[in-house]
Design a protein around this motif. Structure first.
Motif, mmCIF file in Angstrom:
data_model
loop_
_atom_site.group_PDB
_atom_site.id
_atom_site.type_symbol
_atom_site.label_atom_id
_atom_site.label_comp_id
_atom_site.label_asym_id
_atom_site.label_seq_id
_atom_site.Cartn_x
_atom_site.Cartn_y
_atom_site.Cartn_z
ATOM 1 N N TYR A 25 0.831 -1.201 0.000
ATOM 2 C CA TYR A 25 0.000 0.000 0.000
ATOM 3 C C TYR A 25 0.865 1.250 0.000
ATOM 4 N N VAL A 26 0.245 2.338 -0.440
ATOM 5 C CA VAL A 26 0.857 3.669 -0.328
ATOM 6 C C VAL A 26 -0.145 4.537 0.422
ATOM 7 N N LYS A 27 0.376 5.343 1.341
ATOM 8 C CA LYS A 27 -0.495 6.142 2.209
ATOM 9 C C LYS A 27 0.186 7.461 2.529
ATOM 10 N N ASP A 28 -0.566 8.544 2.438
ATOM 11 C CA ASP A 28 0.001 9.849 2.774
ATOM 12 C C ASP A 28 -1.144 10.832 2.982
ATOM 13 N N ASP A 29 -0.794 12.089 3.172
ATOM 14 C CA ASP A 29 -1.815 13.110 3.373
ATOM 15 C C ASP A 29 -1.432 14.384 2.640
ATOM 16 N N MET A 30 -2.403 15.271 2.499
ATOM 17 C CA MET A 30 -2.188 16.568 1.872
ATOM 18 C C MET A 30 -2.980 17.588 2.675
ATOM 19 N N GLU A 31 -2.384 18.772 2.872
ATOM 20 C CA GLU A 31 -3.062 19.803 3.656
ATOM 21 C C GLU A 31 -3.015 21.133 2.923
ATOM 22 N N ASN A 32 -4.135 21.840 2.963
ATOM 23 C CA ASN A 32 -4.180 23.236 2.542
ATOM 24 C C ASN A 32 -4.573 24.045 3.773
ATOM 25 N N PRO A 33 -3.676 24.883 4.306
ATOM 26 C CA PRO A 33 -3.967 25.590 5.557
ATOM 27 C C PRO A 33 -5.015 26.677 5.433
ATOM 28 N N ASP A 34 -5.289 27.141 4.206
ATOM 29 C CA ASP A 34 -6.289 28.198 4.031
ATOM 30 C C ASP A 34 -6.892 28.093 2.633
ATOM 31 N N LEU A 35 -8.076 27.511 2.546
ATOM 32 C CA LEU A 35 -8.718 27.302 1.246
ATOM 33 C C LEU A 35 -9.174 28.600 0.598
ATOM 34 N N THR A 36 -9.214 29.678 1.349
ATOM 35 C CA THR A 36 -9.728 30.934 0.794
ATOM 36 C C THR A 36 -8.689 31.661 -0.061
ATOM 37 N N ILE A 37 -7.427 31.238 0.006
ATOM 38 C CA ILE A 37 -6.372 31.888 -0.766
ATOM 39 C C ILE A 37 -6.276 31.228 -2.138
ATOM 40 N N SER A 38 -6.443 32.021 -3.178
ATOM 41 C CA SER A 38 -6.430 31.490 -4.534
ATOM 42 C C SER A 38 -5.065 30.908 -4.863
ATOM 43 N N MET A 39 -5.067 29.691 -5.389
ATOM 44 C CA MET A 39 -3.820 29.013 -5.747
ATOM 45 C C MET A 39 -3.579 29.040 -7.251
ATOM 46 N N THR A 40 -4.586 29.461 -8.017
ATOM 47 C CA THR A 40 -4.478 29.460 -9.474
ATOM 48 C C THR A 40 -4.961 30.789 -10.018
ATOM 49 N N THR A 41 -4.732 31.017 -11.273
ATOM 50 C CA THR A 41 -5.226 32.225 -11.919
ATOM 51 C C THR A 41 -6.750 32.185 -11.957
ATOM 52 N N PRO A 42 -7.416 33.262 -11.517
ATOM 53 C CA PRO A 42 -8.884 33.266 -11.515
ATOM 54 C C PRO A 42 -9.442 33.005 -12.907
#
Length: 415
Positions: A281-298
């Protein structure tokens, strides 16, 4: 101003099981608090997954096992929407013109252990080696084998009532079964639960515990009507989970599972992909500390075609659709009924949509096939990206070779 539905009546499709009907009735009860003047009709439909109770889920195939027949009726416009257990709705793809119009507040997503009434044990740890555990889920089997390799895992299929009967039929030899906590809660059977399995032992299925409502993507009225049921935290978590599954290209034949946490700002998603016996198996996690901050071009808002459904239609264009539908009713010389907002309500038969109209109907943006009407787009974009990035991370850790191993072993049986 709250949305005013265009129709006097909505027709709802559902599977025939007691649990499916309870879930559908609960959705209708919530809709009535917002739209007390609307009539709702339930149509029961049997799916391929309901008809074939002998073959393990992994061998039947992943494509719409519990949804295909309902989606056929949606496409024919004999029903307006379908209430699903969201975990049954494929994340990799939906049929053309199908979308999840709303996700309701999520119940407990964990798994439960239900021990046969003839036994005295109260948990998996108390059961002796060789005990037979009933489950058809490759996800549960692969994870449980990591903790309880001394048990025998045996296929058990059917609705909740059927599985309960099979569990307590001594001739069939089951000592316990694993099922979703949420189903037992909705059936008011929590007294039958022997143990709840925490996610540190068994991560749960994508969307487990949530109800998702599927409808036609070009039926803007129904999507807007259903949007009052959206529970923002649940929808955000489920978008991340579905994006993970979509990128990993998983399904019921692929043991994969998640756990998500969202506190109104940060999102954490844990994910796992296993081979069929849990030995790899492979197991890990991912976190975004603030979803309100745009990460891509609008991305701009404008009309999109039927084949390009990634952008959100502005509200003023939705009102244009509403006016056109009103005009259609007036031109047909039918009687009008006004509600408090002076919006004309149409009976279902008067707004059947032609193929030409479908091609010209503006579509709402979706996130992993979920319409998040009235929810901040940046948050939804980031939730979807978080799930996708976790899947990419697992692929880089070796998920590809595990998937290849599974595909070589699983033989799908046509439904």
């Amino acid at each position: 101003m709250s949305y005013a539905p265009l129709r006097l009546k909505y027709i709802i499709g559902t599977r025939e099981s007691q649990l499916a009907l309870i879930q559908t009735e609960s959705v209708i009860a919530q809709l009535r608090t917002f739209y007390p003047h609307i009539e709702y009709e339930i149509i029961k439909i049997k799916t391929a997954g309901d008809k074939n109770l002998l073959t393990p889920l992994a061998n039947i195939g992943d494509k719409g096992l519990f949804t295909k027949e309902l989606e056929i009726e949606l496409e024919k416009q004999t029903i307006d929407f379908v209430v699903h257990s969201l975990k049954d709705v494929p994340s990799t793809t939906l049929p053309p013109n199908m979308i999840i119009g709303a996700i309701l507040e999520r119940a407990d997503p964990r798994d439960a252990v239900i021990i046969a009434t003839r036994r005295q044990e109260k948990s998996l740890n108390e059961l002796p080696a060789g005990s037979v555990i009933g489950t058809s889920s490759t996800r549960r089997i692969a994870q449980l084998k990591l903790k309880y390799p001394h048990f025998t895992y045996k296929n058990i299929r059917g609705n909740m009532n059927t599985r309960w009967e099979k569990l307590n039929n001594e001739e069939l030899g089951y000592d316990a079964m694993i099922a979703a906590v949420a189903g037992f809660q909705r059936l008011q059977w929590t007294h039958r639960i022997s143990e709840i399995i925490e996610p540190d032992k068994v991560l749960y299925a994508i969307g487990q515990g949530a109800l998702g409502i599927e409808c036609r993507h070009n039926d803007i009225d129904t999507i807007r009507m259903l949007s009052v049921l959206n529970h923002e935290p649940s929808l955000i978590r489920c978008v991340a989970e579905r994006a993970f599954l979509k990128r990993i290209e998983g399904g019921c034949s692929i043991p994969n599972a998640v756990r998500t946490e969202y506190n109104g700002k940060s999102l954490i998603i844990n994910g796992i992909l296993l081979n069929l016996d849990g030995s790899r198996y492979v197991k890990d996690d991912m976190e975004n500390p603030d979803l309100t901050i745009s990460m891509t071009t609008p991305m701009p808002n404008f009309f999109v075609s039927q084949t390009d459904d990634d952008l959100l239609t502005p509200d003023d264009e939705i009102q244009t659709v509403r006016k056109n539908l009103k005009r259609k009713r007036t031109d047909s010389n039918t009687d009008d009924d006004d509600d408090d907002n002076n919006t004309i309500l149409l009976p279902p038969s008067s707004i059947k949509i032609s193929s030409t109209e479908i091609a010209n109907t503006p579509l709402l943006r979706h996130y992993a096939h979920v319409c998040g009407v009235n929810i901040n787009e940046t948050i939804l974009e980031n939730a979807e990206l978080c799930g996708t990035n976790l899947a990419v991370k697992l692929m880089q850790m070796g998920a590809d070779s595990i998937l290849e191993e599974i595909h070589q072993k699983v033989v799908n049986i046509p439904t």
